[in-house]
Design a protein around this motif. Structure first.
Motif, mmCIF file in Angstrom:
data_model
loop_
_atom_site.group_PDB
_atom_site.id
_atom_site.type_symbol
_atom_site.label_atom_id
_atom_site.label_comp_id
_atom_site.label_asym_id
_atom_site.label_seq_id
_atom_site.Cartn_x
_atom_site.Cartn_y
_atom_site.Cartn_z
ATOM 1 N N LEU A 218 0.829 -1.205 0.000
ATOM 2 C CA LEU A 218 0.000 0.000 0.000
ATOM 3 C C LEU A 218 0.861 1.252 0.000
ATOM 4 O O LEU A 218 2.022 1.223 0.414
ATOM 5 C CB LEU A 218 -0.958 0.007 1.193
ATOM 6 C CG LEU A 218 -0.428 0.165 2.624
ATOM 7 C CD1 LEU A 218 -0.238 1.626 3.013
ATOM 8 C CD2 LEU A 218 -1.357 -0.507 3.616
ATOM 9 N N VAL A 219 0.283 2.344 -0.476
ATOM 10 C CA VAL A 219 0.902 3.657 -0.370
ATOM 11 C C VAL A 219 0.100 4.440 0.670
ATOM 12 O O VAL A 219 -1.128 4.548 0.568
ATOM 13 C CB VAL A 219 0.963 4.403 -1.724
ATOM 14 C CG1 VAL A 219 -0.388 4.491 -2.389
ATOM 15 C CG2 VAL A 219 1.558 5.795 -1.541
ATOM 16 N N ASN A 220 0.784 4.921 1.680
ATOM 17 C CA ASN A 220 0.145 5.672 2.765
ATOM 18 C C ASN A 220 0.175 7.150 2.398
ATOM 19 O O ASN A 220 1.220 7.796 2.498
ATOM 20 C CB ASN A 220 0.884 5.415 4.076
ATOM 21 C CG ASN A 220 0.181 6.027 5.276
ATOM 22 O OD1 ASN A 220 -0.558 6.999 5.154
ATOM 23 N ND2 ASN A 220 0.430 5.460 6.440
ATOM 24 N N ASP A 221 -0.979 7.668 1.970
ATOM 25 C CA ASP A 221 -1.092 9.084 1.639
ATOM 26 C C ASP A 221 -1.482 9.831 2.904
ATOM 27 O O ASP A 221 -2.616 9.748 3.380
ATOM 28 C CB ASP A 221 -2.137 9.296 0.540
ATOM 29 C CG ASP A 221 -2.139 10.723 0.008
ATOM 30 O OD1 ASP A 221 -2.219 11.651 0.842
ATOM 31 O OD2 ASP A 221 -2.076 10.908 -1.213
ATOM 32 N N LEU A 222 -0.529 10.567 3.479
ATOM 33 C CA LEU A 222 -0.733 11.204 4.772
ATOM 34 C C LEU A 222 -1.812 12.274 4.725
ATOM 35 O O LEU A 222 -2.515 12.498 5.721
ATOM 36 C CB LEU A 222 0.592 11.783 5.264
ATOM 37 C CG LEU A 222 1.691 10.732 5.484
ATOM 38 C CD1 LEU A 222 3.039 11.406 5.722
ATOM 39 C CD2 LEU A 222 1.353 9.810 6.640
ATOM 40 N N ALA A 244 4.728 0.389 1.168
ATOM 41 C CA ALA A 244 5.842 0.419 0.218
ATOM 42 C C ALA A 244 6.163 1.827 -0.251
ATOM 43 O O ALA A 244 7.189 2.038 -0.905
ATOM 44 C CB ALA A 244 5.540 -0.464 -0.989
ATOM 45 N N ALA A 245 5.300 2.805 0.069
ATOM 46 C CA ALA A 245 5.542 4.185 -0.351
ATOM 47 C C ALA A 245 4.641 5.103 0.465
ATOM 48 O O ALA A 245 3.665 4.665 1.075
ATOM 49 C CB ALA A 245 5.270 4.366 -1.845
ATOM 50 N N PHE A 246 5.000 6.390 0.462
ATOM 51 C CA PHE A 246 4.185 7.414 1.104
ATOM 52 C C PHE A 246 3.854 8.507 0.094
ATOM 53 O O PHE A 246 4.631 8.763 -0.830
ATOM 54 C CB PHE A 246 4.935 8.053 2.283
ATOM 55 C CG PHE A 246 5.048 7.187 3.501
ATOM 56 C CD1 PHE A 246 4.084 7.222 4.494
ATOM 57 C CD2 PHE A 246 6.132 6.330 3.658
ATOM 58 C CE1 PHE A 246 4.191 6.427 5.624
ATOM 59 C CE2 PHE A 246 6.248 5.527 4.784
ATOM 60 C CZ PHE A 246 5.276 5.579 5.768
#
Length: 307
Positions: A218-222, A244-246
Protein backbone atom coordinates in the motif's frame (compact mmCIF):
# COMPACT_ATOMS: atom_id res chain seq x y z
CA UNK A 1 25.62 30.24 -14.07
CA UNK A 2 25.61 27.10 -11.92
CA UNK A 3 22.23 25.92 -10.70
CA UNK A 4 23.24 26.28 -7.05
CA UNK A 5 24.23 29.89 -7.53
CA UNK A 6 21.10 30.44 -9.56
CA UNK A 7 18.82 29.21 -6.79
CA UNK A 8 20.66 31.40 -4.28
CA UNK A 9 20.29 34.52 -6.38
CA UNK A 10 16.71 33.70 -7.25
CA UNK A 11 15.87 33.17 -3.60
CA UNK A 12 17.16 36.63 -2.68
CA UNK A 13 15.31 38.30 -5.53
CA UNK A 14 12.14 36.29 -5.04
CA UNK A 15 11.75 36.96 -1.35
CA UNK A 16 12.58 40.63 -1.80
CA UNK A 17 9.97 40.94 -4.51
CA UNK A 18 7.29 39.48 -2.27
CA UNK A 19 8.19 41.67 0.68
CA UNK A 20 9.56 38.82 2.79
CA UNK A 21 12.67 40.75 3.71
CA UNK A 22 12.73 39.97 7.42
CA UNK A 23 14.22 36.52 6.83
CA UNK A 24 16.34 37.50 3.87
CA UNK A 25 19.72 37.36 5.55
CA UNK A 26 19.00 33.92 6.98
CA UNK A 27 17.76 32.65 3.62
CA UNK A 28 20.79 33.97 1.78
CA UNK A 29 23.25 32.65 4.34
CA UNK A 30 21.82 29.11 4.37
CA UNK A 31 21.04 28.81 0.67
CA UNK A 32 24.36 27.31 -0.34
CA UNK A 33 24.30 24.80 2.49
CA UNK A 34 20.73 23.78 1.69
CA UNK A 35 21.46 23.25 -1.97
CA UNK A 36 24.41 20.96 -1.31
CA UNK A 37 22.89 18.89 1.52
CA UNK A 38 20.90 15.75 0.80
CA UNK A 39 17.64 15.24 2.63
CA UNK A 40 17.48 12.47 5.22
CA UNK A 41 14.48 10.87 3.53
CA UNK A 42 13.72 10.36 -0.16
CA UNK A 43 11.18 13.15 -0.65
CA UNK A 44 10.16 13.04 -4.29
CA UNK A 45 8.89 16.18 -6.04
CA UNK A 46 6.77 15.54 -9.08
CA UNK A 47 7.92 16.41 -12.56
CA UNK A 48 6.70 19.93 -13.22
CA UNK A 49 7.13 21.13 -9.63
CA UNK A 50 10.00 23.48 -10.48
CA UNK A 51 9.13 24.78 -13.94
CA UNK A 52 9.79 28.39 -12.92
CA UNK A 53 13.26 27.65 -11.56
CA UNK A 54 14.35 24.79 -13.80
CA UNK A 55 12.38 25.23 -17.05
CA UNK A 56 10.04 22.89 -18.87
CA UNK A 57 12.46 20.13 -19.80
CA UNK A 58 11.97 17.08 -17.52
CA UNK A 59 15.67 16.24 -17.57
CA UNK A 60 16.62 19.75 -16.46
CA UNK A 61 14.01 19.49 -13.72
CA UNK A 62 15.53 16.23 -12.48
CA UNK A 63 19.00 17.80 -12.43
CA UNK A 64 17.64 20.76 -10.50
CA UNK A 65 15.95 18.53 -7.92
CA UNK A 66 19.19 16.61 -7.46
CA UNK A 67 21.11 19.86 -6.96
CA UNK A 68 18.67 20.82 -4.20
CA UNK A 69 19.31 17.58 -2.32
CA UNK A 70 16.28 15.56 -3.39
CA UNK A 71 17.02 11.87 -3.92
CA UNK A 72 13.88 10.81 -5.76
CA UNK A 73 11.11 12.00 -8.08
CA UNK A 74 7.63 10.81 -8.95
CA UNK A 75 5.39 11.24 -11.98
CA UNK A 76 1.78 10.08 -11.82
CA UNK A 77 1.49 10.44 -15.59
CA UNK A 78 4.67 8.52 -16.43
CA UNK A 79 2.79 5.66 -18.07
CA UNK A 80 1.32 8.02 -20.67
CA UNK A 81 4.57 9.71 -21.68
CA UNK A 82 6.32 8.90 -24.93
CA UNK A 83 8.44 5.73 -24.51
CA UNK A 84 11.58 7.57 -25.64
CA UNK A 85 11.05 10.19 -22.93
CA UNK A 86 10.41 7.46 -20.36
CA UNK A 87 13.79 5.98 -21.18
CA UNK A 88 15.53 9.38 -21.01
CA UNK A 89 14.04 9.98 -17.57
CA UNK A 90 15.15 6.54 -16.39
CA UNK A 91 18.68 7.05 -17.70
CA UNK A 92 19.04 10.43 -15.97
CA UNK A 93 17.75 9.07 -12.67
CA UNK A 94 20.21 6.18 -12.91
CA UNK A 95 23.07 8.56 -13.68
CA UNK A 96 22.26 10.68 -10.63
CA UNK A 97 21.47 7.76 -8.34
CA UNK A 98 17.88 8.90 -7.78
CA UNK A 99 14.81 6.76 -7.14
CA UNK A 100 11.45 6.80 -8.91
CA UNK A 101 8.21 6.76 -6.93
CA UNK A 102 5.06 4.85 -7.95
CA UNK A 103 3.47 5.79 -11.26
CA UNK A 104 -0.30 5.50 -11.68
CA UNK A 105 -1.08 2.20 -13.39
CA UNK A 106 -4.84 2.09 -12.82
CA UNK A 107 -7.04 4.65 -11.08
CA UNK A 108 -10.50 5.02 -12.59
CA UNK A 109 -12.67 6.74 -9.97
CA UNK A 110 -15.86 6.33 -12.02
CA UNK A 111 -15.98 2.54 -12.41
CA UNK A 112 -16.91 -0.36 -10.13
CA UNK A 113 -13.92 -2.43 -11.10
CA UNK A 114 -12.05 -4.48 -8.50
CA UNK A 115 -15.22 -5.01 -6.43
CA UNK A 116 -16.81 -7.08 -9.21
CA UNK A 117 -16.24 -10.39 -10.96
CA UNK A 118 -17.26 -8.94 -14.34
CA UNK A 119 -15.32 -10.91 -17.01
CA UNK A 120 -14.83 -7.85 -19.22
CA UNK A 121 -13.42 -5.83 -16.31
CA UNK A 122 -11.11 -8.67 -15.32
CA UNK A 123 -9.79 -8.81 -18.88
CA UNK A 124 -9.32 -5.03 -18.86
CA UNK A 125 -7.33 -5.28 -15.61
CA UNK A 126 -5.12 -8.01 -17.05
CA UNK A 127 -4.33 -5.82 -20.06
CA UNK A 128 -3.65 -2.81 -17.83
CA UNK A 129 -1.14 -4.84 -15.82
CA UNK A 130 0.66 -5.82 -19.00
CA UNK A 131 0.79 -2.17 -20.12
CA UNK A 132 2.17 -1.24 -16.72
CA UNK A 133 4.88 -3.85 -17.02
CA UNK A 134 6.05 -2.34 -20.32
CA UNK A 135 6.33 1.09 -18.67
CA UNK A 136 8.18 -0.41 -15.70
CA UNK A 137 10.67 -2.13 -18.00
CA UNK A 138 11.49 1.14 -19.77
CA UNK A 139 11.73 3.24 -16.61
CA UNK A 140 13.12 0.74 -14.06
CA UNK A 141 10.11 1.56 -11.88
CA UNK A 142 9.67 -0.82 -8.96
CA UNK A 143 6.21 0.30 -7.83
CA UNK A 144 2.95 1.16 -9.60
CA UNK A 145 -0.19 2.61 -8.04
CA UNK A 146 -3.62 1.01 -8.20
CA UNK A 147 -6.99 2.35 -7.02
CA UNK A 148 -9.71 -0.36 -6.88
CA UNK A 149 -12.46 2.00 -8.05
CA UNK A 150 -15.95 2.61 -6.70
CA UNK A 151 -17.88 0.49 -4.24
CA UNK A 152 -21.09 -1.30 -5.28
CA UNK A 153 -24.27 -0.30 -3.46
CA UNK A 154 -26.02 -3.56 -4.47
CA UNK A 155 -23.51 -6.03 -3.02
CA UNK A 156 -22.59 -6.90 0.57
CA UNK A 157 -19.37 -5.20 1.60
CA UNK A 158 -17.60 -8.43 2.49
CA UNK A 159 -18.33 -9.89 -0.94
CA UNK A 160 -16.81 -6.76 -2.48
CA UNK A 161 -13.75 -7.17 -0.30
CA UNK A 162 -13.41 -10.79 -1.39
CA UNK A 163 -13.62 -9.69 -5.03
CA UNK A 164 -10.92 -7.04 -4.51
CA UNK A 165 -8.65 -9.67 -2.94
CA UNK A 166 -9.28 -12.08 -5.82
CA UNK A 167 -8.64 -9.42 -8.48
CA UNK A 168 -5.48 -8.23 -6.74
CA UNK A 169 -4.17 -11.81 -6.67
CA UNK A 170 -4.85 -12.03 -10.40
CA UNK A 171 -2.96 -8.77 -11.02
CA UNK A 172 -0.06 -9.77 -8.79
CA UNK A 173 0.29 -13.06 -10.64
CA UNK A 174 0.98 -10.99 -13.76
CA UNK A 175 3.43 -8.44 -12.32
CA UNK A 176 5.20 -10.40 -9.59
CA UNK A 177 7.50 -12.42 -11.90
CA UNK A 178 8.87 -9.12 -13.27
CA UNK A 179 9.50 -7.72 -9.77
CA UNK A 180 6.89 -4.97 -9.96
CA UNK A 181 5.02 -4.08 -6.77
CA UNK A 182 1.45 -2.81 -6.90
CA UNK A 183 0.63 -0.24 -4.22
CA UNK A 184 -3.02 0.17 -3.28
CA UNK A 185 -4.00 3.71 -2.32
CA UNK A 186 -6.82 4.43 0.14
CA UNK A 187 -8.37 7.84 -0.54
CA UNK A 188 -10.57 10.07 1.61
CA UNK A 189 -14.31 10.07 0.96
CA UNK A 190 -15.09 13.23 2.91
CA UNK A 191 -13.57 15.89 0.68
CA UNK A 192 -12.00 14.57 -2.52
CA UNK A 193 -13.25 11.12 -3.55
CA UNK A 194 -16.70 10.09 -2.30
CA UNK A 195 -17.90 6.69 -3.41
CA UNK A 196 -14.60 4.82 -3.60
CA UNK A 197 -14.15 1.39 -2.08
CA UNK A 198 -10.74 1.84 -0.47
CA UNK A 199 -10.56 4.55 2.19
CA UNK A 200 -8.54 3.46 5.24
CA UNK A 201 -5.12 2.11 6.14
CA UNK A 202 -6.40 -0.85 8.26
CA UNK A 203 -8.73 -1.87 5.43
CA UNK A 204 -5.91 -1.76 2.89
CA UNK A 205 -3.47 -3.57 5.19
CA UNK A 206 -6.00 -6.37 5.65
CA UNK A 207 -6.36 -6.77 1.87
CA UNK A 208 -2.57 -6.87 1.43
CA UNK A 209 -2.32 -9.57 4.09
CA UNK A 210 -5.07 -11.58 2.43
CA UNK A 211 -3.58 -11.32 -1.05
CA UNK A 212 -0.32 -12.57 0.49
CA UNK A 213 1.97 -11.55 -2.35
CA UNK A 214 5.20 -9.53 -2.19
CA UNK A 215 3.75 -7.54 -5.08
CA UNK A 216 0.72 -6.34 -3.09
CA UNK A 217 1.52 -3.38 -0.81
CA UNK A 218 0.00 0.00 0.00
CA UNK A 219 0.90 3.66 -0.37
CA UNK A 220 0.14 5.67 2.77
CA UNK A 221 -1.09 9.08 1.64
CA UNK A 222 -0.73 11.20 4.77
CA UNK A 223 -3.05 13.92 3.44
CA UNK A 224 -5.90 11.51 2.75
CA UNK A 225 -5.41 9.60 5.98
CA UNK A 226 -5.33 12.73 8.12
CA UNK A 227 -8.80 13.51 6.78
CA UNK A 228 -10.16 9.97 6.99
CA UNK A 229 -8.84 8.71 10.30
CA UNK A 230 -5.86 10.68 11.65
CA UNK A 231 -3.79 8.58 14.07
CA UNK A 232 -0.98 8.76 11.51
CA UNK A 233 1.99 7.38 13.45
CA UNK A 234 0.13 4.45 15.11
CA UNK A 235 -1.33 3.46 11.74
CA UNK A 236 2.13 3.61 10.18
CA UNK A 237 3.36 1.18 12.83
CA UNK A 238 0.43 -1.22 12.63
CA UNK A 239 0.53 -1.43 8.82
CA UNK A 240 4.30 -1.14 8.46
CA UNK A 241 4.82 -4.49 6.73
CA UNK A 242 2.38 -3.46 4.01
CA UNK A 243 3.69 0.06 3.33
CA UNK A 244 5.84 0.42 0.22
CA UNK A 245 5.54 4.19 -0.35
CA UNK A 246 4.18 7.41 1.10
CA UNK A 247 2.39 10.41 -0.36
CA UNK A 248 2.77 13.79 1.32
CA UNK A 249 0.37 16.71 1.62
CA UNK A 250 -0.67 18.86 4.57
CA UNK A 251 -4.27 19.28 5.66
CA UNK A 252 -6.29 21.40 5.15
CA UNK A 253 -5.30 22.68 1.73
CA UNK A 254 -3.10 19.85 0.43
CA UNK A 255 -0.04 22.08 0.21
CA UNK A 256 3.57 21.67 1.37
CA UNK A 257 4.47 20.61 4.95
CA UNK A 258 3.97 23.37 7.49
CA UNK A 259 0.87 24.87 5.87
CA UNK A 260 -1.65 22.77 7.79
CA UNK A 261 -2.18 20.74 10.95
CA UNK A 262 0.13 17.76 10.44
CA UNK A 263 3.35 17.72 12.48
CA UNK A 264 5.57 16.57 9.65
CA UNK A 265 8.78 16.92 11.65
CA UNK A 266 7.55 14.24 14.05
CA UNK A 267 6.03 12.08 11.31
CA UNK A 268 9.18 12.17 9.18
CA UNK A 269 11.37 11.57 12.23
CA UNK A 270 9.32 8.50 13.06
CA UNK A 271 9.51 7.15 9.51
CA UNK A 272 13.26 7.76 9.46
CA UNK A 273 13.66 5.95 12.79
CA UNK A 274 12.24 2.83 11.16
CA UNK A 275 15.11 2.88 8.61
CA UNK A 276 12.71 3.54 5.76
CA UNK A 277 14.56 3.76 2.46
CA UNK A 278 11.61 4.15 0.11
CA UNK A 279 10.11 7.15 -1.64
CA UNK A 280 7.82 9.83 -0.17
CA UNK A 281 6.04 11.48 -3.09
CA UNK A 282 5.34 15.22 -2.70
CA UNK A 283 1.83 14.92 -4.09
CA UNK A 284 0.54 18.37 -3.21
CA UNK A 285 0.25 21.92 -4.46
CA UNK A 286 2.14 25.04 -3.36
CA UNK A 287 0.94 27.72 -0.99
CA UNK A 288 2.50 30.48 -3.10
CA UNK A 289 2.58 30.97 -6.89
CA UNK A 290 5.59 31.32 -9.16
CA UNK A 291 9.24 31.18 -8.15
CA UNK A 292 8.40 32.22 -4.60
CA UNK A 293 6.17 29.18 -4.27
CA UNK A 294 8.85 26.84 -5.60
CA UNK A 295 11.40 28.29 -3.19
CA UNK A 296 8.92 27.97 -0.32
CA UNK A 297 8.43 24.32 -1.32
CA UNK A 298 12.15 23.60 -0.89
CA UNK A 299 12.35 25.53 2.38
CA UNK A 300 9.33 23.65 3.76
CA UNK A 301 11.11 20.34 3.29
CA UNK A 302 14.29 21.73 4.85
CA UNK A 303 12.29 22.58 7.96
CA UNK A 304 10.37 19.30 8.03
CA UNK A 305 13.60 17.33 7.54
CA UNK A 306 15.27 19.07 10.50
CA UNK A 307 15.13 16.31 13.10
Amino acid sequence: MKRRNFIKNTAIGGFAATGLVSGLSATASTSKESNSAQFKLKYAPGLGTFKELAGNDPIDQIKFMHDQGFRAIFDNGLMHKDPALQEKIANELARLGMDLGPFVLYADFSVKSFVTQDPEIKEMLKNKMKEGLECAKRTNAKTALVVPGRFADNLEWDYQTANVIDNMRMCCDIVEPAGLTLVLEPLNAWKDHPGLFLTKIPQTHMICQAVNSPSCKLVNDLYHQQITEGNLIPNIDKAWNSIAAFHIGDNPGRKEPGTGEINFVNVFKHIHSKSYDGVLCCEHGRSLPGKEGELAFIEAYRKADNF
